[in-house]
Each structure stands twice: as C-alpha cells, then as structure tokens.
Enzyme design. Sequence first.
Site, short mmCIF file in Angstrom:
data_model
loop_
_atom_site.label_atom_id
_atom_site.label_comp_id
_atom_site.label_asym_id
_atom_site.label_seq_id
_atom_site.Cartn_x
_atom_site.Cartn_y
_atom_site.Cartn_z
N LYS A 91 56.65 54.57 31.65
CA LYS A 91 58.05 54.44 31.24
C LYS A 91 58.87 55.57 31.85
CE LYS A 91 60.76 54.06 26.92
NZ LYS A 91 60.67 54.15 25.43
N SER A 115 62.64 50.04 23.55
CA SER A 115 63.13 50.60 24.78
C SER A 115 62.09 50.62 25.91
CB SER A 115 63.60 52.03 24.52
OG SER A 115 62.52 52.85 24.12
N SER A 137 60.12 50.88 19.60
CA SER A 137 60.17 50.74 21.06
C SER A 137 58.83 50.48 21.72
CB SER A 137 60.80 51.99 21.67
OG SER A 137 62.18 52.01 21.45
#
Lengths: 431, 431
Positions: free
Chosen positions: B81, B150, B174
């Site tokens: 990420k 996210s 997330s």
Amino acid sequence: MPVSSTPPLHQLHAWQAATLLARRELSAVDLVRACLKRISEREPQVHAFVQLGADAALARARELDAGAVHGLLHGLPLGVKDLFDTFDLPTAYGSSIYAEQQPTVDAAAVALCREAGAVLLGKTVTTELANMYPGETRNPHNPQHTPGGSSSGSAAAVADGMLPLALGTQTAGSLIRPAAFCGVVGYKPSHNRVPKAGVKSLSETLDTVGGFGRSVRDVALLGAVLTGDARLADPTAFEQKAAPRIGWCQTPEWAQADADTQQAWAQAEKLLAGHGTPLVLPDSLTGLIAVQKAVQAFETARSLSHERLHHRHQLSTPLQALIADGMAISGETHALNLQVTASARQRAQALFDGCDVIIAPSSIGEAPAGLDGTGDPLFCRSWTLLGLPCVHLPFARGQNGLPVGLQLVGAYGEDHRLLAAAHWVHQRLTG
Amino acid sequence: MPVSSTPPLHQLHAWQAATLLARRELSAVDLVRACLKRISEREPQVHAFVQLGADAALARARELDAGAVHGLLHGLPLGVKDLFDTFDLPTAYGSSIYAEQQPTVDAAAVALCREAGAVLLGKTVTTELANMYPGETRNPHNPQHTPGGSSSGSAAAVADGMLPLALGTQTAGSLIRPAAFCGVVGYKPSHNRVPKAGVKSLSETLDTVGGFGRSVRDVALLGAVLTGDARLADPTAFEQKAAPRIGWCQTPEWAQADADTQQAWAQAEKLLAGHGTPLVLPDSLTGLIAVQKAVQAFETARSLSHERLHHRHQLSTPLQALIADGMAISGETHALNLQVTASARQRAQALFDGCDVIIAPSSIGEAPAGLDGTGDPLFCRSWTLLGLPCVHLPFARGQNGLPVGLQLVGAYGEDHRLLAAAHWVHQRLTG
C-alpha cells in the site's frame, strides 16, 4: 513569582514570557535575540544544538510582533529534539544514516506548537536514534557530567537559559532523566495523548512526546497545546489551596537510589509533612521493569529493520547489542508482554483510589560523571510502561552540587490534575 | 488444496507458491513474470498500482533463485500500500502533497517482508491519506463498483491474481472492508503487534498494519513475518480437527446489514451448524462506534497538522471536513475517549471466556456501485477500537454477483488461535 519581578529575558519562565508577550510588554524579537545571545555565549561549552535557525526565527518573531496574539505559545522560542521532523531544518535523528535528511513536513507536535505561536529556534541534540549512545551535549551545571538522554539537548538548553521551552520524547526515561540531571521540569504526558506523526518511531507501546520548561506552569502551557486540553492552561488550576492527596511510592527499586536521592526524599517528606500516605505497589505491578526492557528491545529492533539490514555499520555497538537482544525475543513472548502491559495499565488505575498523585524517585541520583553514557532510566521504566503522565520536579542538590529532584505520577488521562498537583507540590519544595 | 493440483502460477496461494519455491520446483523469476504478465493484462481495467518496480523485482527474483532459501516469504511477489515508505519506489500516501516523495528508508513492515525473501513488485493505490477520498482502483469483479478502501489497490491486486500477498493498514475498516468487497482474505493483527515505523501516521490508537492473501494460510504466513510469531506459520496449526468454539455476534448494528450479508450469515449458520452459541455484546461494549469515530477524527486532525496548516487546498473536501470535525473535539473529551477505549479493551477479554473466536459481519453487503466512495466501515469500527485481531473470510456472492463474507475476531494477542480457527471455519464455509 509575579511577572513584575522579572529576571533577565533569557531566564524568564515560559508562562511569564507568554504573559508579557500577550500584553505587548515584551516583543518576540527581543526574546529571540536574548536567547540567541545566551546560545552564542554558552553553546561552545554545552553543545545543546545540532541546528540553529536564527534568521528564520527572527523573521518569524517579527511576523508575530506585527500580527495579532492568538496562540498560547505566541512568540515563545522553542527547541525541538532532533528526533522530530522539521520542514525548514535538517533532521538527523542523532545518526549518520540520516545526516543529509531534510524532511518536507513538520512532525505533528512541531506543527501544533508553531500553530500556537511558538518560534522554532533550533534542533537539539538527541542520543543516537533516541537510544543509549550519547551525543555531544554536556551538563550545563558541570561539563564533565552527562546531561542525561535521550532528550539531552532539549533539557540542557532549557536548563542553561538558552530556551524557555523544548520538545522531547520518552521511551524508557528520556524526558524525566535529563530533566532530573539538568534541573528542569520535565513532563511526559499520558501515553498517546500527543500525536507522534513525524517523530522517528522506536516503540509504539512506549514512545511518548513531551517537553521541558523551568516551571510546572511552563510545561502545562506546552502540554495544553500538545494535547489540545485547555484545562492544562487554566491559570485557576494553579491557584488551588487544597493539598493534593500524595501517595509516597519509593518503588521496589528504592535500594538502588543513592544518598542524594534518599536525601531529596527525606527533604520532600519534611517539606510536605502531613500530606499523603505511603504507597506500596501491589505484587502485580512490581515486575514491570523486565517487561519494559523486553518490549522496548523487541519493538526497537523491528522498528529499525531498514537500518538493521542496510546500515548496520553505522549503528553504535550498544545499539547493535540492543537490536540483537530484541531480535532474540520471539513474537510469542512479545504477545504475552503486550497482554501483561494492557493488564498492568488497567490495574494501575486502582493506585489512584487513595491518592491524587504519586511521588516517586526520578533517578538513582545526580548526573553521573563522564560523557560516554547518559545514566540509568531505572526509576522511569515502569511508569513509562504503564503509560502514566509524569512530571519531574527539581528542588535539591546532590553531593557534587548537581540537581536532584523527584517525579510526580498521575492517573492515565488525568494530566490536568497531575500538573495542578505538581505546581502545588513544587511551590512547597522550592519554598 | 494440495500443492499438486496447482492452478496457473498467478493464481497460486502464497503458501502453495512458498512450498514450491522452497522445494525449487518453482523459480521466483517465473512467479514474478507470471504476476507481471497478469498485471499487464488487467491493470488498465483495475488500476491497482501507483508504481510498479518490474525490473528491480526481476533482479531480486534472480538473486533469490541463485541463493539459499532462508525466509518464510522467499520469492513471493508482494504489493505494498502506498502508505508505507519504500526506499526504491516513490511513496505518495495517495496525496498530491507527497507526489514527489522518494523515501530513503523502508517502512519497518516492508523491510521485515523483504528480509523474509519477499519481492516488492509495486506500490498499490491507497485512498487519500488512507481516508475516504478514493483512488483510481476499481473492483476487479465489476469495474463499476468500488474495491473498498483505504487499502484499495492491495485488495484488488490480490483478488485479481496480480499478486499473492499485499500489505495494507486499517484505522476504521481499511483492511476488512476491501477484503470483503474484493473477495480475498484480509487480516488485521492485534493492535501494535506489527511495527508502524515508516507508515504515514493518522491515529496511533487505531492504525494497524496487516495484509491480504487468497487463503487464511497466506495471511498467516505474512503475519508470522510481521509479528515474529512462529506459531502463525506452523502448518500443524492448520491441521486441527477439533472445532473452535464460535461466538455468533450479529452486533448492535445488525439491522443495517443488507439482504446479502443476512443471506451469508444464514449460509454460515447452516454450514457451521452446531458449532458455537449466540454472543450478545454487553451494554458496556455497545457504544463504541461513536468513540471510534471521535478518536479517529481527533487524532487524524492533529497527526495531519502540517498538511492542515500548509497544504489545505490540496486536501479533499471530505478530508477537510473530517479534520474540521476532529479539531472541534476538545482534548478533554479525547482524554475521556482514551480512558473509555482502555477500559473497553480490558473488558473485551471476557468476550472470549465462552468462545475461542467471534464471528461477525464484515460489511453491510456487497461492494456498492459507484467509484466516488469506498463504502461504510460500520461493522469494523468497534473491533478496531478494541484492538482485536480480525480475519475476513470470503465465501458467498450477493445479488449482484459480487463477493460477500464474514469476519472472525480473536482475543487480543491470540492471533495464532484466531488464524487456526479461521482456517477451520473457512474450509467449512468454502466446502
């Protein structure tokens, strides 16, 4: 002391200077200049700074003098431990690995202080990656003695009149110990009440942002900005007449306190006679030092994984040893230690059933002679593991004439009560 | 499934690929090439990546093929990420503020994965600063639907066969939400068991590093590396015959679960018939969503102080609104919320007196249509506030043919028990 009987500008307490600045009886430029003058005189002996931002500080002070007053730290010069990122000054974390680093963004705590009107004067010396290997800073009371660490430069600069306020961090005893050794007030807030974004991370369970001032009111002002808790900056909190209930906790490590700390304890007992009762830690809270050491080693070793893998030759021998110790601890053991920590933090609430604050040793004694170490965080480790807010109060001198004091410990999240009690106690200890 | 009946390389589970790589029956270069081929075919539709490091990944794979096998992730391609710093790929945190940023150091979790032999293939899309404003990623099952966030790109890439493993973070929902929407296994470890150094900090109380895989064994392998807990990688843990005691917890928000989640719940009850008993949260643990929201807003607003003060025009409208909400919360209220959080975490231990794991909804339902949001973390907020380890298990389809599943929740620090139970449950759910 009343604002009217003011000492030289560079010795003003932060709260005194804030009052004068807010009344426009003192200009930020004059205060910054007084600090810079003191720094130019004393820095060659003390070595508190790794970076000074004199021009930018004067420019910012001029801006603040020309504008409205709208922050608790309006015009106050601030020192920042070089473990916090700053967008306008290099940030090396006390390590050659980061010698060339110029962050683009302020650490959150730095940004909050600037938002409140603080003027960043410089970055202060940290030990290597906030661990044991010392920087160049010397104890301003005797340059042959350590200032303590890891927030070495911040404590020394405030003690020596170079700055009224400075930021630091504590993972074992890195705020309270240098405050004790340098003779200033050090404040470690409740764990995670102050954001750590932009501070080099070592141990999420332990790392705590705090700071130094010359009085409890000073660190309370700083604390109000860092925590967003207006109660810390409420002047009426410092006018209370009623004595706090004090729990006197020598801790299970008391036998390791030297004659100076024992003397300070006796002095405090005398000055605070009649206030409080002895507090003996329950068995369930007496084995925490070993847990703190293991949590710190495990988390530091893994947080510094890139440095461990790519820059090992740039790490000091003691830090390599700590990392090796940490990597030897299994994740299974660490999970148990985190469970023990969570339980201990919950049980620690009951310590405050019978008292408002705990008084406890801050350090074994005076700052030790020598500059190859920063002293032992023995008396800070358990309180840090418990995440409790702590304030070091300087009030005595040891056999070498160096500062000695004690710390007050509060209940989790009750920083406002702790600071009000600390002000009351400190007034009585310092007469 | 046995290693012998292997699917195409890019669809291998991480644990299967790890077994083949360790036996030298598969080369890291071939596996990296298979993933790169899949990415080249699908990335124009899915938009999972912000940066690809194809050449460096192939070079690293060649090195690993030529050397000894000595890590749990030897030769496994990894997506990271874009909230984690990487020394060899730019890191933008999903924000134009950081568009030009090239860190010099790996985040600790990335360094640990590389140390264990993982091959960094690319940086995956995060929403803006891991908040609500979406990135470019589309749900690989239907490009008109959100992948969740996210950790959008990490979940989508694993779901689409681009990567066997990817790192993400969770502050509200997330990890679990995008795992649910993309139909992969998502694992949020116990809070603070995995180091966050080098991950953009938003909320110290909530932020948690975790990851995605195609099976429970996959995320357990990743978890063993991230936590240093060898029990997570112990194959015998996944051979247990005894059923875990399951607490069935619909949560007080159950009325907001849609027909697809209700259907999945009924299906799970049927497939796991006779295992476990209903679990109703005590009143003391039912008001936590509001606390989680307030803690997240307060801490995010202050962690992003530099961005708030210097780059406000580069923040999305929803993030500006969250920051405004957070700045409107007083430090006094936040101190109370931290005390509530600590007490709730302690009380949550008793949930596991009568069960080994809790089964609970992961999401309201399938991934919603539209790309202007990432869905609601409703069913994740309380477990995140409690710091408990969670695993999302995909096993059903909703009315639009998109994935649906449920999450298992474990006791704090008992990630190994959670993962073993999750494997047992997932086998029965997926038959």
